[in-house]
Design a protein around this motif. Structure first.
Motif, PDB file in Angstrom:
ATOM      1  N   ALA B  93       0.829  -1.206   0.000  1.00 34.59           N
ATOM      2  CA  ALA B  93       0.000   0.000   0.000  1.00 34.59           C
ATOM      3  C   ALA B  93       0.858   1.249   0.000  1.00 34.59           C
ATOM      4  N   ALA B  94       2.021   1.173   0.654  1.00 37.88           N
ATOM      5  CA  ALA B  94       2.884   2.344   0.742  1.00 37.88           C
ATOM      6  C   ALA B  94       3.320   2.809  -0.646  1.00 37.88           C
ATOM      7  N   GLU B  95       3.536   1.834  -1.517  1.00 36.86           N
ATOM      8  CA  GLU B  95       3.974   2.180  -2.866  1.00 36.86           C
ATOM      9  C   GLU B  95       2.864   2.903  -3.628  1.00 36.86           C
ATOM     10  N   VAL B  96       1.650   2.370  -3.515  1.00 41.56           N
ATOM     11  CA  VAL B  96       0.507   2.996  -4.171  1.00 41.56           C
ATOM     12  C   VAL B  96       0.285   4.395  -3.615  1.00 41.56           C
ATOM     13  N   LEU B  97       0.453   4.497  -2.309  1.00 42.74           N
ATOM     14  CA  LEU B  97       0.233   5.765  -1.640  1.00 42.74           C
ATOM     15  C   LEU B  97       1.210   6.823  -2.145  1.00 42.74           C
ATOM     16  N   ARG B  98       2.465   6.411  -2.278  1.00 49.03           N
ATOM     17  CA  ARG B  98       3.481   7.335  -2.774  1.00 49.03           C
ATOM     18  C   ARG B  98       3.109   7.810  -4.174  1.00 49.03           C
ATOM     19  N   LEU B  99       2.628   6.871  -4.979  1.00 46.41           N
ATOM     20  CA  LEU B  99       2.223   7.200  -6.337  1.00 46.41           C
ATOM     21  C   LEU B  99       1.049   8.172  -6.342  1.00 46.41           C
ATOM     22  N   LEU B 100       0.065   7.914  -5.466  1.00 47.24           N
ATOM     23  CA  LEU B 100      -1.121   8.763  -5.424  1.00 47.24           C
ATOM     24  C   LEU B 100      -0.749  10.173  -4.990  1.00 47.24           C
ATOM     25  N   ARG B 101       0.220  10.256  -4.086  1.00 47.43           N
ATOM     26  CA  ARG B 101       0.550  11.568  -3.529  1.00 47.43           C
ATOM     27  C   ARG B 101       1.303  12.423  -4.518  1.00 47.43           C
ATOM     28  N   ASN B 102       2.279  11.842  -5.203  1.00 45.09           N
ATOM     29  CA  ASN B 102       3.059  12.726  -6.076  1.00 45.09           C
ATOM     30  C   ASN B 102       2.502  12.770  -7.493  1.00 45.09           C
ATOM     31  N   THR B 103       1.274  12.240  -7.675  1.00 47.80           N
ATOM     32  CA  THR B 103       0.577  12.309  -8.966  1.00 47.80           C
ATOM     33  C   THR B 103       1.553  12.253 -10.144  1.00 47.80           C
ATOM     34  N   GLY B 104       2.470  11.347 -10.023  1.00 48.20           N
ATOM     35  CA  GLY B 104       3.508  11.243 -11.048  1.00 48.20           C
ATOM     36  C   GLY B 104       2.961  10.635 -12.329  1.00 48.20           C
ATOM     37  N   GLU B 105       3.854  10.398 -13.249  1.00 46.11           N
ATOM     38  CA  GLU B 105       3.426   9.812 -14.522  1.00 46.11           C
ATOM     39  C   GLU B 105       3.129   8.321 -14.309  1.00 46.11           C
ATOM     40  N   SER B 106       2.434   7.766 -15.270  1.00 42.18           N
ATOM     41  CA  SER B 106       2.014   6.381 -15.123  1.00 42.18           C
ATOM     42  C   SER B 106       3.204   5.440 -15.233  1.00 42.18           C
TER      43      SER B 106
END
Lengths: 126, 132
Positions: B93-106
């Motif tokens: 979940a931490a990985e997904v969370l990091r992705l969600l937070r920095n709204t980075g590229e796919s």
């Protein structure tokens, strides 16, 4: 085998080296060829002029020739149809509608309507 | 699932939702959801329609189950993140969370080099016994 597949990958276009349909199709194709070879050998008369094991009606012989390749083709095609494709990043995920555990129908587009939807696939209870 | 339950509030705070999918019928999923006190719905793909269509179906286990996988799906059904690991674990979940937070590229994480541990071997053996 997979090492060879890695080597072949550089030579193949349009087909992935570990494509299941191709692997299975090839295996079935080879089996069909060997069956055909057996059939042709069995047809040939031996020295005494008797045919070996050939009291087979014509229709059965015809189906022995036709069925294996057709089955191979069918299998390869079925595999393609049944195996979907995992959506990768940047692609549009296919829509679906499923009941949740409380019996409420849920659509993917509705679930994702509020914001990013984190979808967890898990193996389930056992 | 429990990992995502523990991070659920943070994921919600990041503006995202969570949902789980398995091929279990509601009779199995609902007790699981209550038992784990999951705050998100579990979808029941009993006909294995979606797992087939998404090609995350594992026919070798117990009459066919879903492989563990995580997707982050945007409003327009565009996939922002896809993580699939054929065998055991799931993207944390931490990985997904990091992705969600920095709204980075796919990004796509597929077929990471996976080194089975002892526990995975035992699980594989147990699964193959139970598959019968």
């Amino acid at each position: 085998m997979l090492v060879v597949a890695q080597l072949l990958r550089t030579l193949l276009f349009g087909v992935t080296a570990t494509d299941p349909a191709t692997l299975v199709g090839t295996a079935v194709f080879i089996v069909a060829i060997s069956l055909l070879a057996c059939y042709l050998l069995a047809r040939r008369p031996d020295r005494s002029g008797q045919r070996l094991a050939m009291r087979v009606p014509g229709s059965a012989r015809a189906s022995a020739l036709v069925i294996p390749p057709v089955a191979a083709l069918n299998m390869a095609l079925n595999w393609r149809v049944e195996m979907g494709k995992t959506p990768e990043a940047g692609e549009i995920a296919p829509e679906f509608e499923l009941l949740d555990s409380a019996g409420v129908p849920r659509r993917l587009s509705e679930l994702a309507a509020q914001g990013p939807m984190t979808l967890l696939f898990y193996r389930g209870h056992w | 699932l429990a990992d995502y339950r523990d991070h659920y509030n943070e994921i919600r705070a990041a503006g995202a939702e969570v949902g789980a999918i398995s091929v279990d019928p509601p009779e199995n999923s609902e007790p699981l959801r209550r038992g784990l006190r999951l705050p998100f719905p579990i979808l029941c793909d009993t006909e294995r329609r979606v797992v087939h269509e998404w090609d995350i179906y594992n026919p070798r286990e117990r009459g066919g189950v879903a492989k563990p996988a995580v997707f982050v799906i945007e409003r327009d059904r565009r996939v922002r993140y896809a993580a699939m690991d054929g065998v055991a674990s799931r993207a944390p979940a931490a990985e997904v969370l990091r992705l969600l937070r920095n709204t980075g590229e796919s990004q796509s994480v597929r077929c990471k080099v996976y080194i089975p541990q002892l526990a995975d071997w035992l699980r594989a053996i147990r699964n193959s016994i139970r598959a019968r």
